[in-house]
Design a protein around this motif. Structure first.
Motif, PDB file in Angstrom:
ATOM      1  N   CYS A   1     -18.110  12.766   9.127  1.00  0.00           N
ATOM      2  CA  CYS A   1     -18.282  12.790  10.575  1.00  0.00           C
ATOM      3  C   CYS A   1     -16.917  13.031  11.206  1.00  0.00           C
TER       4      CYS A   1
ATOM      5  N   CYS B   1     -13.994   8.144   8.556  1.00  0.00           N
ATOM      6  CA  CYS B   1     -14.676   8.083   7.252  1.00  0.00           C
ATOM      7  C   CYS B   1     -13.914   8.845   6.174  1.00  0.00           C
TER       8      CYS B   1
ATOM      9  N   CYS C   1     -21.929   4.428   7.330  1.00  0.00           N
ATOM     10  CA  CYS C   1     -21.835   5.359   8.466  1.00  0.00           C
ATOM     11  C   CYS C   1     -23.191   6.029   8.698  1.00  0.00           C
TER      12      CYS C   1
ATOM     13  N   CYS D   1     -23.217  11.853   7.450  1.00  0.00           N
ATOM     14  CA  CYS D   1     -21.923  11.460   6.890  1.00  0.00           C
ATOM     15  C   CYS D   1     -22.137  10.467   5.738  1.00  0.00           C
TER      16      CYS D   1
HETATM   17 ZN   LIG Z   1     -18.825   8.843   8.985  1.00  0.00          ZN
END
Ligand SMILES: [Zn+2]
Length: 221
Positions: free
Chosen positions: A201, A206, A185, A180
């Protein structure tokens, strides 16, 4: 023990494979400046969710590797065998890092990727342990693979994670393995969407953050 209170019991399971959900037991993966030269895929966990053996149990319950009763029995066992429990956690964290780096090498180098020997060796060691624990049992129609050994074996979840990693790495389409790009992240997932266009993700976390950031940038420019 109340496992539900632990962050590991509330992780977003978006990896698409057990071993990837295991890699994602962190707030995020940040590059490790100390290893930047020697290991391009060296990372450090930010906001680690596996801080003691009981976190590992909470995650195993959350991912349905164990029933509540099994997790409680292992918690009692771990209470009696502190050192073994701590050693199992250390193995878990090492295995998690190895799977992450193997996947990162595949994501970045594509076909013909050469993961570090030390990472493959570590995964192979855990696979050896796991494969020593499988046996054939009676299923409906066919025989089935089962995990053998006494129920109070503290490292049971690691067998399943190592097995999941081997299964994915040998049978899945690894061109669909992704990291991601969300800020801080780095979670891993297998993109099994039809059009193979999954970017985040999780769109809700995100994906949305990126949207908000783009919006703010437009506002300020
Ligand atoms: Zn993410």
């Amino acid at each position: 023990m109340n496992f539900g209170e632990r962050p590991a019991a509330r992780m977003n399971l978006v990896g698409g494979r057990l071993c990837l959900d295991f890699v994602n037991t962190v707030g995020g993966w940040n590059p490790d400046p100390a290893r930047a030269k020697s290991d391009p895929y060296g990372v450090v966990a930010r906001a680690d969710k596996l801080n003691d053996y009981f976190d590992l149990l909470a995650w195993s319950l959350h991912t349905k590797l164990f029933s509540e009763n099994e997790a409680q029995a292992l918690a009692r066992e771990a209470g009696r065998r502190n050192k073994d429990a701590a050693a199992t956690l250390m193995r878990a964290v090492a295995l998690r890092g190895a799977i992450y780096r193997i996947c990162a090498a595949i994501i970045h180098e594509g076909r013909g990727a050469r993961p570090r020997g030390a990472d493959l060796e570590l995964l192979n060691q855990e696979l050896n342990v796991a494969h020593g624990r499988v046996r054939l049992g009676v299923g409906e129609g066919n025989l089935v693979w089962e995990w053998a050994g006494p129920r109070n074996t503290l490292d049971r979840m690691l067998w399943m994670v190592a097995d999941s990693a081997a299964e994915m790495l040998t049978t899945d389409d690894l061109t669909r393995l992704r990291g991601c790009p969300g800020e801080d992240c780095g979670w891993l997932f297998l993109d099994v969407s039809k059009n193979s266009q999954r970017q985040w993700c999780d769109m809700q976390t995100c994906g949305n953050l990126a949207k908000v950031r783009r919006f703010r940038q437009r506002q300020s420019s």
